[in-house]
Design an enzyme around this catalytic site. Sequence first.
Site, PDB file in Angstrom:
ATOM      1  N   GLY A 193      76.411  18.133  20.641  1.00  0.00           N
ATOM      2  CA  GLY A 193      77.121  19.260  20.812  1.00  0.00           C
ATOM      3  C   GLY A 193      78.620  18.984  21.469  1.00  0.00           C
ATOM      4  O   GLY A 193      79.650  19.240  21.471  1.00  0.00           O
ATOM      5  N   GLY A 215      44.072  12.183  23.012  1.00  0.00           N
ATOM      6  CA  GLY A 215      45.647  12.071  22.971  1.00  0.00           C
ATOM      7  C   GLY A 215      45.897  11.063  24.116  1.00  0.00           C
ATOM      8  O   GLY A 215      47.087  10.668  24.064  1.00  0.00           O
ATOM      9  N   GLU A 216      45.076  10.436  25.076  1.00  0.00           N
ATOM     10  CA  GLU A 216      45.397   9.466  25.942  1.00  0.00           C
ATOM     11  C   GLU A 216      45.676   8.294  25.134  1.00  0.00           C
ATOM     12  O   GLU A 216      45.133   7.806  24.263  1.00  0.00           O
ATOM     13  CB  GLU A 216      44.211   9.528  26.752  1.00  0.00           C
ATOM     14  N   LYS A 224      85.098  19.939  29.586  1.00  0.00           N
ATOM     15  CA  LYS A 224      84.447  20.829  28.792  1.00  0.00           C
ATOM     16  C   LYS A 224      83.763  21.811  29.837  1.00  0.00           C
ATOM     17  O   LYS A 224      83.286  21.406  31.107  1.00  0.00           O
ATOM     18  CB  LYS A 224      83.342  20.470  28.137  1.00  0.00           C
ATOM     19  N   HIS A 260      72.366   5.311  32.306  1.00  0.00           N
ATOM     20  CA  HIS A 260      73.404   6.521  32.184  1.00  0.00           C
ATOM     21  C   HIS A 260      73.983   6.799  33.462  1.00  0.00           C
ATOM     22  O   HIS A 260      75.242   7.008  33.807  1.00  0.00           O
ATOM     23  CB  HIS A 260      72.764   7.974  31.755  1.00  0.00           C
ATOM     24  N   THR A 272      72.541  16.049  21.583  1.00  0.00           N
ATOM     25  CA  THR A 272      72.404  17.242  20.599  1.00  0.00           C
ATOM     26  C   THR A 272      73.738  17.051  19.567  1.00  0.00           C
ATOM     27  O   THR A 272      73.798  17.692  18.846  1.00  0.00           O
ATOM     28  CB  THR A 272      72.271  18.413  21.382  1.00  0.00           C
ATOM     29  N   ARG A 290      80.042  23.870  30.275  1.00  0.00           N
ATOM     30  CA  ARG A 290      78.796  23.926  29.653  1.00  0.00           C
ATOM     31  C   ARG A 290      77.850  25.047  30.404  1.00  0.00           C
ATOM     32  O   ARG A 290      77.382  24.866  31.245  1.00  0.00           O
ATOM     33  CB  ARG A 290      78.140  22.676  30.067  1.00  0.00           C
ATOM     34  N   ASP A 314      83.871  13.712  28.236  1.00  0.00           N
ATOM     35  CA  ASP A 314      83.794  14.609  29.351  1.00  0.00           C
ATOM     36  C   ASP A 314      84.380  13.737  30.375  1.00  0.00           C
ATOM     37  O   ASP A 314      84.793  12.626  30.402  1.00  0.00           O
ATOM     38  CB  ASP A 314      82.269  14.739  29.766  1.00  0.00           C
TER      39      ASP A 314
END
Length: 381
Positions: A227, A38-39, A192, A128, A225, A194, A168
């Site tokens: 949400g 998997g490397e 909101k 972000h 998500t 959370r 938000d």
Amino acid sequence: MENVKILSGNVGIPLADDVCRILGVERWPAAIGRFNDGEVNAQVLRTVRNRDVYIINPTNPPLENAFELVLLSQAIKTSAKSITLVIPYLGYDRQDRKDKSRVPIGAKSMAELLMTSEADRMIFIDPHSEPTLGFFHGVKVERFYASYMVLPYLRDIIDDNTVFASPDAGGVSRVRAYGNRLGITRFAVFFKSRPAPGEIDADGMIVAGDVSGKKVIFIDDIIDTAGSTIEAAKAAKTHGASEICICATHGLFSKGAVTKLVEAKRSGIISEIIITDTIPRADGFFPDELNINVISVADLIAEVIDRIESNKSLSALFVEDEYHCSQELAETIGRCPHYIAPENGCGKAGCACRSNHCSVKTWADLGRCKPYQASKEANGN
């Protein structure tokens, strides 16, 4: 562009190919696979000696996406003239502070991992948390905004009834920046509660601003998500919004987000989703009924590379969209049948329908100008 070589990790191949097409170069071949355990196994297949190399790959999960960048850079660090990591999406950037006891600052750990690449420069799009860029040292850091590509699209769908909204409190400055550039002066913010990551207390949603009878466009940087997005859209509908669009830069779409958004579209809560390809998706990832418009950031990345190679100003990429917008607005106003040009090219423009000067300064002003709108209707436009 003969001196430029563009590489890509596995997930960044579609975006890198688009950038290569715009620049008129080929994507330099590299073999990136996995060993039996998997490397990550990476090899650049052709020489890049004394070339400026740009490696394009987002660092969304899994972590191997970031490690591919590191290994590709380390593979050529002794031969390339310069190495630039182009990271459209910076993973772990939401873990930018110690907001609870016994939690790590994941953004700092990601920065430290990427710095082991020993690249000369790193380019980010819509990080972000911009303070995260302070974790990078010993390397040139540039950040650009997807709004360079998104604003022209939004300009075509907004009207005098549009409200820009943030799902938000943390996105208020982003919403105001978009509004200022597009002449939107009405904003709404959704506060909101959370209880846990990915969960929203719908009953605790508070709306600041008037959205009744308005077309609401939510401006955000990430859809994870979905949400927060969906609950804010539901709250907007409850408060009388006539139409709701979602606009975000990075689409993670985790934990069944696409299914949730399809259901919201079917129920009439959301009419359109606007996203960029900072995280490329395979054909068929989005169902046709979702009405999702994907805006590519390839032109932005290509322009950045071209400007770096040509020793041109990069700051123009922050103000050029405003310049084109104002230029286009001036040309539109100049075609208004009621417009009276100022004498000798100076002074204030007049208006045949008003006793004072023409007061149109933004696209929103133009939308409110009754004489101009009446002339458009008379001409069938």
